[in-house]
Scaffold this motif. Structure first.
Motif, PDB file in Angstrom:
ATOM      1  N   LYS A  17       2.956   1.999  -3.241  1.00  0.00           N
ATOM      2  CA  LYS A  17       1.879   2.499  -4.157  1.00  0.00           C
ATOM      3  C   LYS A  17       1.842   3.979  -4.202  1.00  0.00           C
ATOM      4  O   LYS A  17       1.361   4.578  -5.017  1.00  0.00           O
ATOM      5  CB  LYS A  17       0.748   1.667  -4.283  1.00  0.00           C
ATOM      6  N   LYS A  18       1.876   4.436  -2.889  1.00  0.00           N
ATOM      7  CA  LYS A  18       1.674   5.927  -2.876  1.00  0.00           C
ATOM      8  C   LYS A  18       3.260   6.793  -3.164  1.00  0.00           C
ATOM      9  O   LYS A  18       2.940   7.963  -3.583  1.00  0.00           O
ATOM     10  CB  LYS A  18       1.537   6.368  -1.297  1.00  0.00           C
ATOM     11  N   ILE A  19       4.150   5.990  -3.402  1.00  0.00           N
ATOM     12  CA  ILE A  19       5.349   6.984  -3.720  1.00  0.00           C
ATOM     13  C   ILE A  19       6.066   6.441  -5.091  1.00  0.00           C
ATOM     14  O   ILE A  19       6.885   7.040  -5.709  1.00  0.00           O
ATOM     15  CB  ILE A  19       6.260   6.855  -2.664  1.00  0.00           C
ATOM     16  N   LYS A  39       0.755  -1.079   0.011  1.00  0.00           N
ATOM     17  CA  LYS A  39       0.053   0.193  -0.104  1.00  0.00           C
ATOM     18  C   LYS A  39       0.920   1.413   0.115  1.00  0.00           C
ATOM     19  O   LYS A  39       0.529   2.131  -0.554  1.00  0.00           O
ATOM     20  CB  LYS A  39      -0.967   0.006   1.152  1.00  0.00           C
ATOM     21  N   ARG A  40       1.960   1.126   0.942  1.00  0.00           N
ATOM     22  CA  ARG A  40       2.706   2.479   1.028  1.00  0.00           C
ATOM     23  C   ARG A  40       3.798   2.674  -0.249  1.00  0.00           C
ATOM     24  O   ARG A  40       4.009   3.817  -0.193  1.00  0.00           O
ATOM     25  CB  ARG A  40       3.203   2.542   2.291  1.00  0.00           C
TER      26      ARG A  40
END
Ligand code: SF4
Length: 240
Positions: A79-81, A76-77
């Motif tokens: 994919k944020k960056i 998930k994280r």
């Protein structure tokens, strides 16, 4: 680009596959826990140049990556960056667990190990830790594929022990509704000899109708490891 959420000195796995290129499993475990914090992984990923040429960010590891309890959070994280798709290469041992399924649902591409057609062959080739049953894996794959909307492939390692069962393995893959397979044989040094290209060509025919990637037809990509020693831990140097 490979991400190892275990990053331990020694392999931690639920299996001790006879062909494992990173050597014998000394640390057997089926317990999910956090081995490396999500923050530590994100910090390394954030250090990559934004325009680095990466096709997939692939979570595998020095052992079985679904043992990392923070796998879903890591995906998930990341994919944020980063904009790249995320793949997970798993040995399928924990796929019947709902917490593992929830984590894997976040990824774009799942590669599931599937080297057998029945419990006895599974025990011979993958040598699982106690409590891990082939029947549960099959049930888990069935349940997961019914929910998952991303790309999914079976990764099948073929050696002398399971060669004569390849047709049966293909039948099971068809029954499970699998559309893509990666047919491998160990070309890196390990305890099992590889099958020849003509042997693999025969096996390929059993999977007719699916997208097939065979190790003998794969284009070799030259990649530069960020950390040579860590890459060698995952890929092995032929320790047996
Ligand atoms: S091949 Fe993969 S699943 Fe099998 S023992 Fe090695 S790390 Fe574990």
């Amino acid at each position: 680009m490979g991400v190892d959420p275990l990053s331990q000195k020694d392999k931690i796995c639920t299996f001790d596959c006879t062909y494992c290129q990173i050597g014998e499993t000394l640390l057997f475990s089926s317990e999910r826990k956090i081995f490396v914090s999500t923050e530590a992984i994100l910090k390394e990923i954030a250090s990559l140049p934004k325009n680095a040429k990466i096709d997939y960010i692939t979570i595998s590891g020095n052992g079985e990556p679904t043992l990392a309890k923070n796998l879903g959070d890591i995906i998930k994280r990341i994919k944020k960056i980063r904009k790249e798709k995320i793949a997970v290469i798993t040995n399928s041992s924990l796929i019947d667990r709902s917490d593992v399924q929830v984590d894997l649902l976040r990824a774009d591409f799942i590669l599931l190990k599937f080297d057998a057609n029945a419990e006895d062959l599974f025990t011979i080739v993958n040598r699982p830790s106690p409590g891990i049953k082939f029947g549960d894996i099959v049930k888990g794959i069935k349940k997961f594929t019914a929910m998952y909307k991303g790309r999914l492939a079976l990764q099948i390692m073929l050696v002398k022990k399971n060669k004569s069962y390849a047709r049966e393995i293909a039948k099971m893959a068809i029954k499970l509704g699998i559309k893509e397979v990666q047919l491998n044989t160990p070309l890196r040094e390990c305890a099992d000899d590889p099958l020849s290209k003509p042997e693999m060509d025969v096996i390929k025919k059993y999977f007719k109708g699916m997208k097939i990637d065979c190790v003998y037809n794969a284009k070799i990509k030259h990649v530069k490891p960020m950390h040579k020693e860590d890459a060698e831990k995952r890929h092995g140097r032929g320790k047996r």
